[in-house]
Design an enzyme around this catalytic site. Structure first.
Site, short mmCIF file in Angstrom:
data_model
loop_
_atom_site.label_atom_id
_atom_site.label_comp_id
_atom_site.label_asym_id
_atom_site.label_seq_id
_atom_site.Cartn_x
_atom_site.Cartn_y
_atom_site.Cartn_z
N CYS A 1 33.76 50.42 43.57
CA CYS A 1 32.64 50.10 42.95
C CYS A 1 31.44 48.28 42.93
CB CYS A 1 33.35 50.30 41.17
SG CYS A 1 33.38 51.92 41.33
N ARG B 1 30.58 48.14 50.86
CA ARG B 1 32.51 48.48 49.52
C ARG B 1 31.47 50.00 49.85
NH1 ARG B 1 34.14 44.24 46.26
NH2 ARG B 1 35.39 45.84 45.40
N TRP C 1 31.60 54.29 42.81
CA TRP C 1 32.24 54.89 43.57
C TRP C 1 32.54 55.82 42.54
CZ3 TRP C 1 32.90 58.28 47.42
CH2 TRP C 1 34.51 59.18 48.35
N ASN D 1 34.60 48.35 36.88
CA ASN D 1 35.32 48.99 38.14
C ASN D 1 37.40 49.15 38.46
OD1 ASN D 1 36.18 48.79 40.83
ND2 ASN D 1 36.40 46.69 41.35
N GLY D 2 37.48 49.54 38.15
CA GLY D 2 38.81 50.13 38.27
C GLY D 2 39.44 51.76 37.96
N GLU E 1 52.96 52.81 65.55
CA GLU E 1 50.84 52.43 65.67
C GLU E 1 51.24 50.69 65.25
OE1 GLU E 1 47.96 52.54 66.04
OE2 GLU E 1 47.20 51.37 64.90
N LYS F 1 50.37 47.92 67.98
CA LYS F 1 50.06 47.06 67.38
C LYS F 1 49.94 45.53 67.44
CE LYS F 1 46.30 47.66 66.29
NZ LYS F 1 45.87 49.47 65.94
N GLU G 1 49.45 45.13 71.27
CA GLU G 1 48.34 44.58 71.76
C GLU G 1 47.62 43.02 71.31
OE1 GLU G 1 45.86 47.70 69.10
OE2 GLU G 1 45.33 46.23 70.82
N HIS H 1 70.29 58.50 70.02
CA HIS H 1 69.57 59.08 71.14
C HIS H 1 69.73 58.18 72.04
CE1 HIS H 1 70.26 63.23 68.84
NE2 HIS H 1 69.90 62.77 68.59
N LYS I 1 37.91 46.78 74.19
CA LYS I 1 36.95 47.97 72.90
C LYS I 1 36.81 48.93 73.52
CE LYS I 1 37.31 48.26 68.46
NZ LYS I 1 38.15 48.43 67.85
C1 F6R Z 1 44.38 49.80 69.64
C2 F6R Z 1 43.20 50.39 70.13
C3 F6R Z 1 43.09 51.58 71.23
C4 F6R Z 1 42.67 52.68 71.53
C5 F6R Z 1 42.57 53.59 72.14
C6 F6R Z 1 41.55 54.64 71.85
O1 F6R Z 1 44.36 48.90 68.51
O2 F6R Z 1 41.91 50.38 69.48
O3 F6R Z 1 44.22 52.46 71.14
O4 F6R Z 1 42.62 53.24 69.81
O5 F6R Z 1 41.61 53.55 73.22
O6 F6R Z 1 40.27 54.31 71.57
P1 F6R Z 1 39.00 55.56 71.16
O7 F6R Z 1 39.75 55.82 69.35
O8 F6R Z 1 37.55 54.54 70.68
O9 F6R Z 1 38.88 56.47 71.50
#
Ligand code: F6R
Length: 617
Positions: free
Chosen positions: A2, A27, A76, A100-101, A488, A492, A495, A511, A612
């Site tokens: 909210c 939000r 929300w 809110n909450g 993941e 992160k 990268e 293993h 991206k």
């Molecule tokens: C990692 C990252 C990439 C994307 C991958 C797929 O932080 O952003 O590994 O997840 O390139 O991208 P999309 O989701 O656009 O198909």
């Protein structure tokens, strides 16, 4: 998630409230409203749906520009449907409030209030707080005392902003969990809001309330009181030095950090788009094109790359558990060059933030041509994937500027969870799914508080990052839901911080990879209180015995985990079902990479060699 705004001062209050609510729209919300003094009486205008509905109501009213004091809210829905009746502000006699909450003990409070003859008209927990304040004011307490005494009766993290016709021209705000920010309007007045955005239009000097603070705004100006003692307290003013570029980033140093913090709102917006929130049912995907495809599927294959592949792996756990459907999760770049066995009973779901990833796209295009049912899950309207797949479900994370996917990861997981829960209901698991739904819609609130800048998480992660920085490698380990998270986390870190990191299913270490463990390796153990915690704990002991520097991430009350870990980051105490814990572990792993990257001085929003949107194979 909210949004709250409160104002008393020289400006037209309704205008300040509506402009403030506009700034809080990001939000995510499903109803809105404002309340303002006209003379000594408070009027309320509220509506389900968007803020425009409230503006339309206001445009028909005479002379509201005279109002100088009021409160506003975007809601929300958590307790009760997103209807006009459940929208805030709520009136209880002469008391009007926004909230809110979550009030956790709302059922007990409601029973007691009903026994004492009160009749709440909404389904919300918020309205109940108004009755508590009303009773105390009617017994002779001032608004401030009544509000602070009422807080002694509620449990749960929340903020309120309250007014009463018995004290016209006074606005009282309390932060008891969910954030609240206050400022003096240089033109004379006081403005409050659930974050700094609405205040910045008037001033850059703001006060971030601490937990347990009360702020009173009236013709005398602004005062801060302790909720506990009622005594005046001093609160330092922070000057927000936000450049125009930083305003884009809303004060965050990087888009990635902003986007990590936007996860609660992204979840709200995604749920708003995915579910029929007005339905009394949990997980009603009605109206979604995905419905028929999901209902008819005998098997599911999910294709994706990178982070989207990790979200899909998580989806497999939920889809198999609740949807009781066989699921395979495939790297699109591998799958497209194999000879997979796939028939018309297989629903192929392509998950992609950008909707342009060449490999994912190629799989969907090819299979659709062969008559295989295809579904896209993407964050990008108009993307090629959304046009090529037979049907599309959009995640509503908003634009993600940082190259590292963060908020889109959360909403991809969320969408697959909703698919799984929808199938679970189809297969008769109604009670279990209702329970999950009730908890799921609380997560954005819980996460918002956990991620609060002034909270302990950021500090704990930053300090830990400093200590781990010089180690030569990082292993993230987890089991069950924490296995995709371990993958993941490692991605992160690689990268954005350019350090060597691996994600492993904790049971796999012995293993092979355990040979690499020594005192120069950090092992980050993701071990929330779930069915796998004991097994993961044993794996922790194995790596510790080999000299690893162990960072434990677990339940705050998990003393044994904390004791054996060299470093420790507690998750919030949420009481969530174990299958929902990935949503609270996710920000920890994202922030850890972020803080390590900050210390290494890398280009966090644009890491080297990465784009991206990966439109080449
Ligand atoms: C990692 C990252 C990439 C994307 C991958 C797929 O932080 O952003 O590994 O997840 O390139 O991208 P999309 O989701 O656009 O198909």
């Amino acid at each position: 998630m909210c949004g709250i705004v409160g104002y008393v001062g020289q400006r037209p209050a309704v205008d300040v409230l509506v402009r403030g609510l506009r700034r809080l729209e990001y939000r995510g919300y499903d109803s809105a409203g404002v309340a303002y003094f006209r003379g000594a009486a408070i009027e309320i205008q509220k509506s389900e749906g968007k803020l425009e509905n409230v503006e339309t109501l206001l445009s028909k009213l005479p002379a509201i520009s005279d109002a100088r004091c009021g409160i506003g809210h975007t809601r929300w829905a958590t307790h009760g449907k997103p209807t006009t009746q459940n929208a805030h502000p709520h009136r209880t006699g002469h008391v009007v409030l926004v909230h809110n909450g979550i009030i956790e003990n709302y059922q007990e409070i409601k029973q007691d209030l009903v026994k004492r003859g009160h009749r709440p008209v909404s389904e919300t927990d918020s309205e109940l707080f108004g009755f508590l304040v009303l009773e105390k004011m009617d017994a002779g307490r001032s608004l401030a005392v009544a509000v602070s005494e009422s807080f002694r009766e509620v449990t749960g993290a929340c903020s309120v902003v309250v007014m009463s016709e018995k004290e016209p021209g006074t606005v009282i705000g309390v932060r008891n969990g969910s954030p609240l920010v206050a400022a003096v309007d240089p033109k004379g007045g006081v403005i409050l809001a659930s974050d700094a955005q609405p205040l910045l239009e008037y001033t850059r000097d703001v006060v971030f309330l601490e937990h347990g603070d009360m702020v009173v705004g009236d013709s005398r100006g602004i005062r801060f009181l302790s909720l506990q003692t009622g005594e005046p307290i001093q609160r330092a003013t922070s000057t927000l030095d936000w450049s125009p570029a930083a305003l884009d980033k809303q004060g965050y140093d990087h888009y990635m950090l902003k986007e990590i913090h936007e996860q609660p709102a992204a979840m709200v917006d995604t749920l708003n788009g995915l579910l029929d929130r007005a339905s009394a049912e949990s997980f009603p995907l009605a109206g979604q094109p995905a419905v028929e495809l999901l209902k008819n599927a005998k098997r599911i294959t999910i294709v994706a790359c990178g982070t989207a592949w990790h979200a899909s792996l998580m989806g497999k756990y939920w889809l198999e558990k609740w949807g009781q459907i066989p699921v395979s999760v495939e790297l699109a770049s591998e799958y497209r060059y194999r000879d997979p066995v796939v028939d018309a009973g297989t629903l192929v779901i392509g998950v992609s933030q950008s909707g342009e990833t060449a490999d994912t796209l190629a799989v969907i295009q090819e299979l659709r041509k062969k008559g295989i049912p295809t579904l896209a899950v993407t964050n990008t309207r108009g993307s090629t994937l959304s046009r090529e797949a037979q049907a599309t479900v959009f995640t509503n994370a908003g634009p993600e500027i940082g190259v590292a996917a963060t908020k889109t990861f959360s909403v991809q997981m969320l969408t697959l969870l909703c698919f799984a829960a929808f199938l679970g209901k189809q297969r008769g698991k109604t009670a279990e799914m209702d329970q999950i739904f009730a908890q799921l819609i609380r997560i954005p609130h819980l996460l918002g508080d956990y991620l609060d800048e002034k909270g302990t998480l950021r500090k704990a992660v930053r300090e830990t990052a400093r200590k781990l920085l010089l180690l030569k490698g990082f292993f993230f380990i987890g089991r069950g839901y924490c296995f995709p998270l371990a993958l993941e986390a490692a991605l992160k870190l690689k990268e954005i911080a350019y350090v060597h990191a691996e994600g492993y299913a904790a049971g796999e270490l012995k293993h092979g990879p355990i040979a690499m463990i020594d005192q120069d390796i950090a092992v980050i153990v993701l071990a929330p209180n779930d069915a796998w915690r004991e097994k993961t704990f044993s794996n922790l002991e194995e790596v510790k015995a080999r000299g690893a520097q162990v960072l434990g991430v677990g339940n705050p009350s998990d003393e044994s985990l904390q004791r054996v870990s060299h470093f420790w980051i507690p998750l919030p105490e949420t009481g969530l079902h174990e299958s929902l814990l990935p949503f609270v572990v996710t920000p920890v792993i994202q922030l850890l990479s972020y803080e390590i990257a900050v210390l290494k001085g890398t280009d966090i929003d644009k890491p080297r060699n990465l784009a991206k949107s990966v439109t080449v194979e």
